[in-house]
Design a protein around this motif. Structure first.
Motif, PDB file in Angstrom:
ATOM      1  N   LYS A  75      47.546  52.693  44.101  1.00 26.13           N
ATOM      2  CA  LYS A  75      48.138  53.133  42.985  1.00 26.13           C
ATOM      3  C   LYS A  75      47.506  52.822  41.750  1.00 26.13           C
ATOM      4  O   LYS A  75      47.207  53.657  40.534  1.00 26.13           O
ATOM      5  CB  LYS A  75      49.656  52.581  43.140  1.00 26.13           C
ATOM      6  N   MET A  76      46.952  51.614  41.521  1.00 24.68           N
ATOM      7  CA  MET A  76      46.420  51.164  40.500  1.00 24.68           C
ATOM      8  C   MET A  76      44.948  51.963  40.285  1.00 24.68           C
ATOM      9  O   MET A  76      44.508  52.349  39.118  1.00 24.68           O
ATOM     10  CB  MET A  76      45.828  49.667  40.743  1.00 24.68           C
ATOM     11  N   PHE A  77      44.359  52.477  41.298  1.00 28.12           N
ATOM     12  CA  PHE A  77      43.011  53.252  41.025  1.00 28.12           C
ATOM     13  C   PHE A  77      43.468  54.706  40.709  1.00 28.12           C
ATOM     14  O   PHE A  77      42.739  55.058  39.478  1.00 28.12           O
ATOM     15  CB  PHE A  77      42.383  53.439  42.461  1.00 28.12           C
ATOM     16  N   LYS A  78      44.415  55.081  41.250  1.00 30.80           N
ATOM     17  CA  LYS A  78      44.955  56.549  40.707  1.00 30.80           C
ATOM     18  C   LYS A  78      45.373  56.563  39.085  1.00 30.80           C
ATOM     19  O   LYS A  78      45.291  57.232  38.400  1.00 30.80           O
ATOM     20  CB  LYS A  78      45.777  56.882  41.724  1.00 30.80           C
TER      21      LYS A  78
ATOM     22  N   LYS B 290      36.355  47.505  33.633  1.00 29.69           N
ATOM     23  CA  LYS B 290      37.644  47.937  33.997  1.00 29.69           C
ATOM     24  C   LYS B 290      38.300  47.763  35.486  1.00 29.69           C
ATOM     25  O   LYS B 290      39.191  47.189  35.699  1.00 29.69           O
ATOM     26  CB  LYS B 290      37.864  49.174  33.498  1.00 29.69           C
ATOM     27  N   MET B 291      37.284  47.998  36.563  1.00 28.13           N
ATOM     28  CA  MET B 291      37.603  47.869  37.771  1.00 28.13           C
ATOM     29  C   MET B 291      37.803  46.340  38.087  1.00 28.13           C
ATOM     30  O   MET B 291      38.635  45.933  38.920  1.00 28.13           O
ATOM     31  CB  MET B 291      36.789  48.654  38.687  1.00 28.13           C
ATOM     32  N   LEU B 292      36.909  45.493  37.517  1.00 31.68           N
ATOM     33  CA  LEU B 292      36.961  44.042  38.008  1.00 31.68           C
ATOM     34  C   LEU B 292      38.237  43.420  37.248  1.00 31.68           C
ATOM     35  O   LEU B 292      38.975  42.677  37.949  1.00 31.68           O
ATOM     36  CB  LEU B 292      35.977  43.461  37.035  1.00 31.68           C
ATOM     37  N   ASP B 293      38.915  44.237  36.201  1.00 31.94           N
ATOM     38  CA  ASP B 293      40.390  43.759  35.601  1.00 31.94           C
ATOM     39  C   ASP B 293      41.271  44.116  36.668  1.00 31.94           C
ATOM     40  O   ASP B 293      42.312  43.254  36.695  1.00 31.94           O
ATOM     41  CB  ASP B 293      40.317  44.148  34.298  1.00 31.94           C
ATOM     42  N   VAL B 294      41.079  45.226  37.250  1.00 31.59           N
ATOM     43  CA  VAL B 294      42.211  45.976  38.179  1.00 31.59           C
ATOM     44  C   VAL B 294      42.318  44.801  39.428  1.00 31.59           C
ATOM     45  O   VAL B 294      43.298  44.449  39.838  1.00 31.59           O
ATOM     46  CB  VAL B 294      41.982  47.356  38.557  1.00 31.59           C
ATOM     47  N   TYR B 295      40.904  44.562  40.009  1.00 31.18           N
ATOM     48  CA  TYR B 295      40.996  43.465  41.215  1.00 31.18           C
ATOM     49  C   TYR B 295      41.577  42.061  40.609  1.00 31.18           C
ATOM     50  O   TYR B 295      42.340  41.779  41.398  1.00 31.18           O
ATOM     51  CB  TYR B 295      39.551  43.178  41.363  1.00 31.18           C
ATOM     52  N   ALA B 296      41.419  41.702  39.507  1.00 26.06           N
ATOM     53  CA  ALA B 296      41.842  40.327  38.998  1.00 26.06           C
ATOM     54  C   ALA B 296      43.400  40.448  38.948  1.00 26.06           C
ATOM     55  O   ALA B 296      44.016  39.411  39.298  1.00 26.06           O
ATOM     56  CB  ALA B 296      41.282  39.784  37.628  1.00 26.06           C
ATOM     57  N   GLU B 297      43.697  41.628  38.449  1.00 27.51           N
ATOM     58  CA  GLU B 297      45.201  41.641  38.199  1.00 27.51           C
ATOM     59  C   GLU B 297      46.109  42.007  39.683  1.00 27.51           C
ATOM     60  O   GLU B 297      46.997  41.260  39.769  1.00 27.51           O
ATOM     61  CB  GLU B 297      45.477  43.159  37.465  1.00 27.51           C
ATOM     62  N   PHE B 298      45.245  42.459  40.694  1.00 23.05           N
ATOM     63  CA  PHE B 298      45.872  42.787  41.845  1.00 23.05           C
ATOM     64  C   PHE B 298      45.878  41.248  42.546  1.00 23.05           C
ATOM     65  O   PHE B 298      46.898  40.888  43.079  1.00 23.05           O
ATOM     66  CB  PHE B 298      45.258  43.577  42.789  1.00 23.05           C
TER      67      PHE B 298
ATOM     68  N   TRP C 276      49.915  40.183  42.447  1.00 22.37           N
ATOM     69  CA  TRP C 276      50.298  40.776  43.561  1.00 22.37           C
ATOM     70  C   TRP C 276      50.144  39.663  44.775  1.00 22.37           C
ATOM     71  O   TRP C 276      50.930  39.428  45.837  1.00 22.37           O
ATOM     72  CB  TRP C 276      49.748  42.031  44.031  1.00 22.37           C
ATOM     73  N   MET C 277      48.872  39.382  44.984  1.00 21.65           N
ATOM     74  CA  MET C 277      48.491  38.247  46.034  1.00 21.65           C
ATOM     75  C   MET C 277      48.756  36.854  45.453  1.00 21.65           C
ATOM     76  O   MET C 277      48.916  35.922  46.381  1.00 21.65           O
ATOM     77  CB  MET C 277      47.090  38.109  46.333  1.00 21.65           C
ATOM     78  N   ALA C 278      49.327  36.691  44.376  1.00 21.81           N
ATOM     79  CA  ALA C 278      49.585  35.173  43.640  1.00 21.81           C
ATOM     80  C   ALA C 278      48.168  34.360  44.014  1.00 21.81           C
ATOM     81  O   ALA C 278      48.425  33.052  44.264  1.00 21.81           O
ATOM     82  CB  ALA C 278      50.496  34.467  44.267  1.00 21.81           C
ATOM     83  N   VAL C 279      47.067  34.766  43.830  1.00 24.36           N
ATOM     84  CA  VAL C 279      45.924  34.074  43.956  1.00 24.36           C
ATOM     85  C   VAL C 279      45.119  34.178  42.545  1.00 24.36           C
ATOM     86  O   VAL C 279      44.525  35.202  42.261  1.00 24.36           O
ATOM     87  CB  VAL C 279      44.864  34.798  45.294  1.00 24.36           C
ATOM     88  N   PRO C 280      44.977  32.963  41.910  1.00 25.38           N
ATOM     89  CA  PRO C 280      44.285  32.959  40.591  1.00 25.38           C
ATOM     90  C   PRO C 280      42.731  33.316  40.726  1.00 25.38           C
ATOM     91  O   PRO C 280      42.184  32.618  41.689  1.00 25.38           O
ATOM     92  CB  PRO C 280      44.460  31.613  40.291  1.00 25.38           C
ATOM     93  N   VAL C 281      42.272  33.742  39.912  1.00 22.64           N
ATOM     94  CA  VAL C 281      40.835  34.220  40.273  1.00 22.64           C
ATOM     95  C   VAL C 281      39.739  33.888  38.850  1.00 22.64           C
ATOM     96  O   VAL C 281      40.428  33.916  37.713  1.00 22.64           O
ATOM     97  CB  VAL C 281      40.543  35.526  40.690  1.00 22.64           C
ATOM     98  N   ILE C 282      38.683  33.718  38.979  1.00 25.01           N
ATOM     99  CA  ILE C 282      37.694  33.704  37.811  1.00 25.01           C
ATOM    100  C   ILE C 282      36.933  34.882  37.754  1.00 25.01           C
ATOM    101  O   ILE C 282      36.365  35.131  38.803  1.00 25.01           O
ATOM    102  CB  ILE C 282      36.777  32.454  37.963  1.00 25.01           C
TER     103      ILE C 282
END
Length: 492
Positions: free
Chosen positions: A54-57, A190-198, A202-208
Motif C-alpha cells: 500500500k505504501m509503495f502504491k 523517499k523509499m528509505l523514508d518509507v522503510y523507516a516509517e514501516f 508498524w513493526m515498532a522497531v526504531p531504526v537509524i
C-alpha cells in the motif's frame, strides 16, 4: 519461563531458533539452507507485505513480475554487480533428466540437454529488469518508470539461519528509472523514508537512517542508503536498503531516452528492497523468554478468546456470548480467534498463545458471564485485568494501540541506551566486547582502516547517519584526522 525455550541469557542463538520453530513461524526443509514458512509465519509476512505494498502504491509505484532466470551474458553486463554476487549464484546448466542406465530406478542429468547459455537463478533482478527497460523507455514521456516486484531470490549462503539468512528468501525489489540525477536521488531517499516509517510505525522497531561506506555499498551502486536496527543481544541488523545506481545499469544495458530538446542521454536509476529477514528483526527486537511478542498492527492474530467451561451446556452458553464479542471486534477490523477446541486445557492454550505472541488474550467462564466481565491479559507487559463486557471492543481497540506504542517506546529506550560514544581504541574494543550495541567513533574515511577494524574486532561501519553532525576528531584506530563519527557494530 517456558521449559520448551532456551533463555536469551543461556544461548541467544538457540533461543531465536526455538522461537521460530516452536512459535510456528517456519521449519527446516529438505533443501539445505532453505526454509518452509508455515501458515502463522506467512500470515505475518502477508500483513507486512500488504502494508508495504500500500505504501509503495501510495507513492506512485506499480507491481510487475520478471523471470526467475537471468541469462549469464545479461548478468555479466554490469561488471561490479556481477562480481559482487558471483560467489552466491546458483546456475542452471541443463534442462532434462533421464534414467541412469547404470543405476536402475535412479535419474541422471541428460548430457545432451545442455543449455546453449547458462542461466543464473536471480540473486537480484537488476540485469533482467534493465534489459527489459531498454524496450520500454525511449522518451522523457516514459519517465519516471516506477516498478516494484514481489518475488523470491536465491543467494547460495554457506551459513544460514531461519529468516535472517537463507539460500532462498522472499522479498520485494523496486527498480525505477528517471530523467535526472536529482530525481533519482530523491526517489532513493523517499523509499528509505518509507522503510523507516514501516519499521517504526508498524513493526515498532526504531531504526537509524544512514548511508553505507563505499566498502559496504550494493555492488553497482553509487550510494547505498540503509536503515539499521539494534537487536536485544546488542548486534545490529540491516533492515532495509535503498540504492542510487547512477547511470551504471543504464550504460550497461544501453537504456537511453530523448529529452525535451531531443537529446539522447542515459536514464538514472534506483533499486530498493526489504525481505523476510524483517521477521527475524521483529523476533529479536521484541520477544522474551516466554515466546514471541507481536506488534498488534501486523500480528497474525490480535486477540484470542479462550473459554473456560465444564460440560457442553456451559460451553454453549459461553459460545453464544463469545460470538457476540467476536462480531463486535471484527466490526472494528480486529483479527480475532475463538479457541473453543476441546483437545487442550485452558492453561495449555494460555501458554501456547503467549509463545506465539498474540497481543491480547481474553478468558471467560460462567462466573465471568454472571459478572459481565472478561479476564484480559496483555502479552507485552504480562499484566492481567478484569474488563467489563460492555464497551469491550472499543476498549480492546484502544489497548492494541497502547501496546503498539509501548513496544516501540521500550525498543527505542533500549536502542538509545546502547549507543555509546568512544574516543580511543581500548575503549572501542572494550565496549564492543562487554556491552555491544552501536559504538559511535571517529573514522579517518579510508577503506584500509575500515577493513583493519573489521579484521580485529568483527565490527563493521553500519552507517554514516543522515543527520550526522560534523565534528573534528581523531580516528579511533589510526589517530588520523576525522570530520565525523560513524556507527560501528557487530551485525547479523
Amino acid at each position: 519461563m517456558s521449559k520448551e525455550l532456551t533463555s536469551r541469557a543461556e544461548d541467544y542463538s538457540q533461543w531465536y531458533n526455538d522461537l521460530v520453530i516452536k512459535g510456528g513461524l517456519a521449519d527446516y526443509s529438505a533443501v539445505r539452507g532453505c526454509m518452509v514458512i508455515k501458515p502463522y509465519g506467512f500470515a505475518l509476512w502477508e500483513n507486512m507485505r500488504d502494508q508495504l505494498d500500500k505504501m509503495f502504491k501510495d507513492t506512485g509505484h506499480q507491481n510487475a513480475y520478471f523471470p526467475l532466470f537471468v541469462p549469464k551474458s545479461l548478468f555479466e553486463a554490469e561488471e561490479k554487480n556481477a562480481e559482487g554476487f558471483a560467489k552466491e549464484c546458483a546456475i542452471v546448466t541443463h534442462y532434462r533428466l533421464k534414467n541412469d542406465p547404470d543405476k536402475p530406478g535412479k535419474l541422471m542429468v541428460d548430457p545432451e540437454a545442455k543449455l546453449e547459455e547458462e542461466l543464473i537463478i536471480r540473486p537480484t533482478s537488476e540485469a533482467i529488469i534493465w534489459n527489459t527497460y531498454k524496450g520500454w523507455i525511449q522518451s522523457y514521456r516514459d519517465l519516471p518508470l516506477l516498478i516494484n516486484q514481489w518475488a523470491n531470490v536465491v543467494r547460495w549462503e554457506m551459513r544460514t539461519r531461519l529468516f535472517l539468512r537463507t539460500a532462498e528468501f522472499l522479498w520485494q525489489e523496486g527498480h525505477t528509472a528517471h530523467a535526472t540525477k536529482e530525481e533519482a536521488i530523491e526517489e532513493t531517499k523517499k523509499m528509505l523514508d518509507v522503510y523507516a516509517e514501516f519499521a517504526e510505525e508498524w513493526m515498532a522497531v526504531p531504526v537509524i537512517k544512514g548511508v553505507k561506506t563505499p566498502n559496504e555499498r550494493f555492488a553497482g551502486a553509487e550510494d547505498t542508503y540503509c536503515i539499521e536496527a539494534l537487536m536485544q543481544d546488542g548486534k545490529a541488523l540491516q533492515a532495509g536498503t535503498s540504492h542510487f545506481l547512477g547511470q551504471n545499469f543504464a550504460k550497461a544495458f544501453d537504456v537511453k531516452f530523448s529529452d525535451k530538446n531531443n537529446v539522447l542521454d542515459y536514464v538514472w536509476a534506483t533499486s530498493w528492497g526489504v525481505s523476510t529477514r524483517l521477521i527475524g528483526a521483529l523476533i529479536m527486537a521484541h520477544s522474551d523468554d516466554q515466546g514471541l511478542i507481536m506488534p498488534p498492527k501486523i500480528a497474525p492474530l490480535q486477540v484470542v478468546i479462550v473459554p473456560i467451561y465444564k460440560g457442553e451446556e456451559s460451553k454453549a452458553t459461553i459460545d453464544a456470548k463469545a460470538n457476540e464479542i467476536i462480531a463486535s471486534l471484527k466490526a472494528l477490523g480486529i483479527r480475532v480467534k475463538y479457541d473453543n477446541s476441546d483437545n487442550s486445557r485452558p492453561g495449555w492454550k494460555f501458554a501456547q498463545y503467549e509463545l506465539q505472541g498474540v497481543p491480547i488474550r481474553l478468558a471467560m467462564g460462567l462466573r465471568d458471564m454472571e459478572n459481565q466481565v472478561v479476564e484480559l491479559a496483555r502479552r507485552d507487559t504480562k499484566e492481567k485485568t478484569s474488563m467489563p463486557m460492555e464497551g469491550l471492543a472499543a476498549a480492546v481497540a484502544k489497548l492494541l494501540e497502547e501496546i503498539q506504542q509501548n513496544m516501540y517506546n521500550k525498543a527505542l529506550a533500549f536502542r538509545n541506551e546502547n549507543i555509546r560514544t568512544v574516543d580511543n581504541w581500548d575503549d572501542f574494543v572494550k565496549t564492543l566486547d562487554e556491552k555491544a550495541g552501536f559504538v559511535s567513533a571517529h573514522w579517518d574515511g579510508t577503506a584500509e582502516t575500515e577493513e583493519k577494524i573489521k579484521e580485529q574486532t568483527k565490527a563493521t561501519i553500519r552507517c554514516i547517519p543522515l543527520d550526522n553532525k560534523q565534528e573534528e576528531g581523531k580516528c579511533v584506530l589510526t589517530g588520523n584526522p576525522s570530520v565525523q563519527r560513524v556507527l560501528f557494530a557487530r551485525a547479523y
